[in-house]
Write a protein that holds these residues in place. Structure first.
Motif, PDB file in Angstrom:
ATOM      1  N   PHE A 269       0.842  -1.191   0.000  1.00  0.00           N
ATOM      2  CA  PHE A 269       0.000   0.000   0.000  1.00  0.00           C
ATOM      3  C   PHE A 269       0.881   1.247   0.000  1.00  0.00           C
ATOM      4  O   PHE A 269       2.034   1.201   0.440  1.00  0.00           O
ATOM      5  CB  PHE A 269      -0.907   0.045   1.234  1.00  0.00           C
ATOM      6  CG  PHE A 269      -1.864  -1.114   1.352  1.00  0.00           C
ATOM      7  CD1 PHE A 269      -3.133  -1.039   0.812  1.00  0.00           C
ATOM      8  CD2 PHE A 269      -1.484  -2.276   2.011  1.00  0.00           C
ATOM      9  CE1 PHE A 269      -4.022  -2.095   0.922  1.00  0.00           C
ATOM     10  CE2 PHE A 269      -2.365  -3.341   2.129  1.00  0.00           C
ATOM     11  CZ  PHE A 269      -3.640  -3.251   1.582  1.00  0.00           C
ATOM     12  N   THR A 270       0.319   2.348  -0.463  1.00  0.00           N
ATOM     13  CA  THR A 270       0.983   3.648  -0.370  1.00  0.00           C
ATOM     14  C   THR A 270       0.024   4.627   0.280  1.00  0.00           C
ATOM     15  O   THR A 270      -1.194   4.536   0.088  1.00  0.00           O
ATOM     16  CB  THR A 270       1.407   4.179  -1.753  1.00  0.00           C
ATOM     17  OG1 THR A 270       0.242   4.315  -2.585  1.00  0.00           O
ATOM     18  CG2 THR A 270       2.407   3.237  -2.410  1.00  0.00           C
ATOM     19  N   ALA A 271       0.557   5.562   1.032  1.00  0.00           N
ATOM     20  CA  ALA A 271      -0.256   6.588   1.684  1.00  0.00           C
ATOM     21  C   ALA A 271       0.544   7.880   1.737  1.00  0.00           C
ATOM     22  O   ALA A 271       1.693   7.888   2.178  1.00  0.00           O
ATOM     23  CB  ALA A 271      -0.651   6.151   3.094  1.00  0.00           C
ATOM     24  N   ALA A 272      -0.071   8.943   1.281  1.00  0.00           N
ATOM     25  CA  ALA A 272       0.609  10.234   1.232  1.00  0.00           C
ATOM     26  C   ALA A 272       0.023  11.248   2.203  1.00  0.00           C
ATOM     27  O   ALA A 272       0.525  12.362   2.318  1.00  0.00           O
ATOM     28  CB  ALA A 272       0.565  10.806  -0.185  1.00  0.00           C
ATOM     29  N   THR A 273      -1.049  10.870   2.906  1.00  0.00           N
ATOM     30  CA  THR A 273      -1.670  11.748   3.895  1.00  0.00           C
ATOM     31  C   THR A 273      -2.080  10.913   5.103  1.00  0.00           C
ATOM     32  O   THR A 273      -2.132   9.673   5.034  1.00  0.00           O
ATOM     33  CB  THR A 273      -2.918  12.447   3.334  1.00  0.00           C
ATOM     34  OG1 THR A 273      -3.938  11.459   3.082  1.00  0.00           O
ATOM     35  CG2 THR A 273      -2.605  13.196   2.038  1.00  0.00           C
ATOM     36  N   GLN A 274      -2.396  11.588   6.185  1.00  0.00           N
ATOM     37  CA  GLN A 274      -2.845  10.870   7.377  1.00  0.00           C
ATOM     38  C   GLN A 274      -4.155  10.151   7.102  1.00  0.00           C
ATOM     39  O   GLN A 274      -4.358   9.011   7.547  1.00  0.00           O
ATOM     40  CB  GLN A 274      -3.030  11.848   8.537  1.00  0.00           C
ATOM     41  CG  GLN A 274      -3.467  11.165   9.834  1.00  0.00           C
ATOM     42  CD  GLN A 274      -3.533  12.150  10.994  1.00  0.00           C
ATOM     43  OE1 GLN A 274      -3.030  13.256  10.913  1.00  0.00           O
ATOM     44  NE2 GLN A 274      -4.154  11.722  12.084  1.00  0.00           N
ATOM     45  N   GLY A 275      -5.051  10.787   6.341  1.00  0.00           N
ATOM     46  CA  GLY A 275      -6.320  10.156   6.009  1.00  0.00           C
ATOM     47  C   GLY A 275      -6.136   8.892   5.193  1.00  0.00           C
ATOM     48  O   GLY A 275      -6.805   7.874   5.419  1.00  0.00           O
ATOM     49  N   GLU A 276      -5.212   8.943   4.219  1.00  0.00           N
ATOM     50  CA  GLU A 276      -4.944   7.764   3.403  1.00  0.00           C
ATOM     51  C   GLU A 276      -4.345   6.648   4.244  1.00  0.00           C
ATOM     52  O   GLU A 276      -4.661   5.466   4.055  1.00  0.00           O
ATOM     53  CB  GLU A 276      -4.002   8.124   2.251  1.00  0.00           C
ATOM     54  CG  GLU A 276      -4.643   8.987   1.177  1.00  0.00           C
ATOM     55  CD  GLU A 276      -3.667   9.321   0.065  1.00  0.00           C
ATOM     56  OE1 GLU A 276      -2.508   8.856   0.127  1.00  0.00           O
ATOM     57  OE2 GLU A 276      -4.056  10.048  -0.871  1.00  0.00           O
ATOM     58  N   LEU A 277      -3.473   7.002   5.170  1.00  0.00           N
ATOM     59  CA  LEU A 277      -2.859   6.000   6.030  1.00  0.00           C
ATOM     60  C   LEU A 277      -3.911   5.298   6.888  1.00  0.00           C
ATOM     61  O   LEU A 277      -3.887   4.071   7.046  1.00  0.00           O
ATOM     62  CB  LEU A 277      -1.796   6.639   6.920  1.00  0.00           C
ATOM     63  CG  LEU A 277      -1.037   5.692   7.849  1.00  0.00           C
ATOM     64  CD1 LEU A 277      -0.305   4.613   7.050  1.00  0.00           C
ATOM     65  CD2 LEU A 277      -0.052   6.468   8.733  1.00  0.00           C
ATOM     66  N   LYS A 278      -4.842   6.065   7.435  1.00  0.00           N
ATOM     67  CA  LYS A 278      -5.912   5.458   8.232  1.00  0.00           C
ATOM     68  C   LYS A 278      -6.760   4.524   7.388  1.00  0.00           C
ATOM     69  O   LYS A 278      -7.163   3.449   7.838  1.00  0.00           O
ATOM     70  CB  LYS A 278      -6.777   6.555   8.857  1.00  0.00           C
ATOM     71  CG  LYS A 278      -6.096   7.315   9.983  1.00  0.00           C
ATOM     72  CD  LYS A 278      -7.047   8.297  10.646  1.00  0.00           C
ATOM     73  CE  LYS A 278      -6.374   8.999  11.819  1.00  0.00           C
ATOM     74  NZ  LYS A 278      -7.291   9.939  12.514  1.00  0.00           N
ATOM     75  N   LYS A 279      -7.045   4.927   6.148  1.00  0.00           N
ATOM     76  CA  LYS A 279      -7.844   4.071   5.258  1.00  0.00           C
ATOM     77  C   LYS A 279      -7.103   2.780   4.956  1.00  0.00           C
ATOM     78  O   LYS A 279      -7.712   1.694   4.933  1.00  0.00           O
ATOM     79  CB  LYS A 279      -8.140   4.831   3.956  1.00  0.00           C
ATOM     80  CG  LYS A 279      -8.994   4.046   2.969  1.00  0.00           C
ATOM     81  CD  LYS A 279     -10.368   3.743   3.554  1.00  0.00           C
ATOM     82  CE  LYS A 279     -11.317   3.170   2.511  1.00  0.00           C
ATOM     83  NZ  LYS A 279     -10.837   1.888   1.945  1.00  0.00           N
TER      84      LYS A 279
END
Length: 324
Positions: A269-279
């Motif tokens: 997975f990749t996440a560039a924001t805190q919201g994306e990381l939580k998802k």
């Protein structure tokens, strides 16, 4: 053998052939009604009928028959043993969280910092998992440390996440080995069988010390422990280091983590924001903390069929003073 209609699975799908009998009854009813209509038009004095009985039931006379056919169809469905996929919490499993605590986690490309965002999302992940799962925590920078051995004590985990501290370098391979050691020491199930395990590894960089990623990934694959990796951050991350002139780039490296996931049968997975990381954590939590099982819903079909059957009988009594 099973077959699916929409979200419903029929375990005994061969029994659904009985629906042809319901269809045959419906066709027979339509043909019979048309024959009656032609006979009435041919042999009835319509003017006299209108004067004697001006109000005829019209479409209402067909409703009881329609409901009867629906009830029969529902009973056939019940006979075919319907079931539905239901998400249920896993009774036993071990999940090791491995969180990068290298200096690059000070970068502010993810507000307020990568570290703060990671802590918040990790705590949400812990609270999302079913209470009977054993969850542990490994942190890594130049070395890997088991902060919490696999446990069901969520408060201990949350407290450890709040106490994360940063250090130099990144040892992803060592974090995998430390996680595997903790999984081996985790409690077994009551019947002595090995419980399923998963490593969830979050990092914003690549290995700069310790054993190489490929070696650690091979060990995880041999132990049958998939690794879900989360590449966290952006290509624009920078930090200030003593003795360095100007900001130092700490761009995220998703390719390195993807190789680990692919080699172990996990998901990258990749996440560039805190919201994306939580998802991302939510998605991982759904896969590792829950399983899908078929739940029998025969009672729903029987209950619905009985309701429609009683409705047909009630309307027939009300409108025509007889049962259908």
């Amino acid at each position: 053998m099973t077959t699916q209609i929409l979200a419903i699975t029929f375990v005994e799908k061969n029994r659904l052939w009985l629906l042809l009998g319901v269809v045959a009854l419906g066709v027979s009813y339509v043909v019979t009604q048309r024959m009656r209509s032609r006979y009435a038009v041919r042999f009835t004095n319509l003017a006299l009928l209108d004067s004697v009985a001006p109000k005829r039931p019209g479409w209402r006379r067909h409703l009881p028959a329609v409901f009867m056919l629906l009830a029969l169809a529902g009973m056939v469905g019940a006979f075919a043993k319907p079931a539905r996929n239901t998400r249920v919490p896993r009774e036993r499993a071990t999940v090791m969280m491995a969180i990068d605590t290298s200096l690059s986690m000070e970068a502010t490309d993810v507000a307020p910092t990568r570290l703060k965002a990671a802590q918040s999302a990790a705590k949400d992940f812990v609270n999302l998992l079913p209470p009977r799962l054993n969850v542990g925590l490994v942190t890594f920078n130049g070395t890997a440390v088991v902060r919490v051995a696999p446990t069901q004590d969520r408060q201990e985990l949350l407290a450890a996440i709040d106490q994360l501290r940063l250090g130099e370098r990144t040892a992803i391979g060592e974090a995998i080995y430390a996680s595997l050691d903790s999984i081996k020491a985790a409690p077994v199930s009551a019947d002595g069988k090995k419980v399923p395990a998963r490593i969830v590894l979050m990092s914003d960089g690549e290995t700069t010390s310790g054993r190489p990623d490929a070696q650690a990934a091979a060990a995880a694959k041999k132990a049958n422990v998939p690794i879900s990796t989360i590449s966290f951050g952006t290509a624009n991350g920078t930090i200030d280091l003593p003795g360095q002139e100007g900001p130092v780039s700490v761009a995220v490296n998703p390719a390195a983590l993807a190789k680990i996931a692919n080699a172990t049968g996990g998901t990258a997975f990749t996440a560039a924001t805190q919201g994306e990381l939580k998802k991302v954590y939510e998605d991982i939590g759904s896969s590792v903390g829950y399983t899908t099982e078929l739940k029998d819903i025969t009672g729903v079909f029987v209950g619905g069929s009985l309701f429609v059957l009683f409705l047909a009988a009630g309307l027939s009594q009300l409108w025509f003073s007889r049962l259908p």
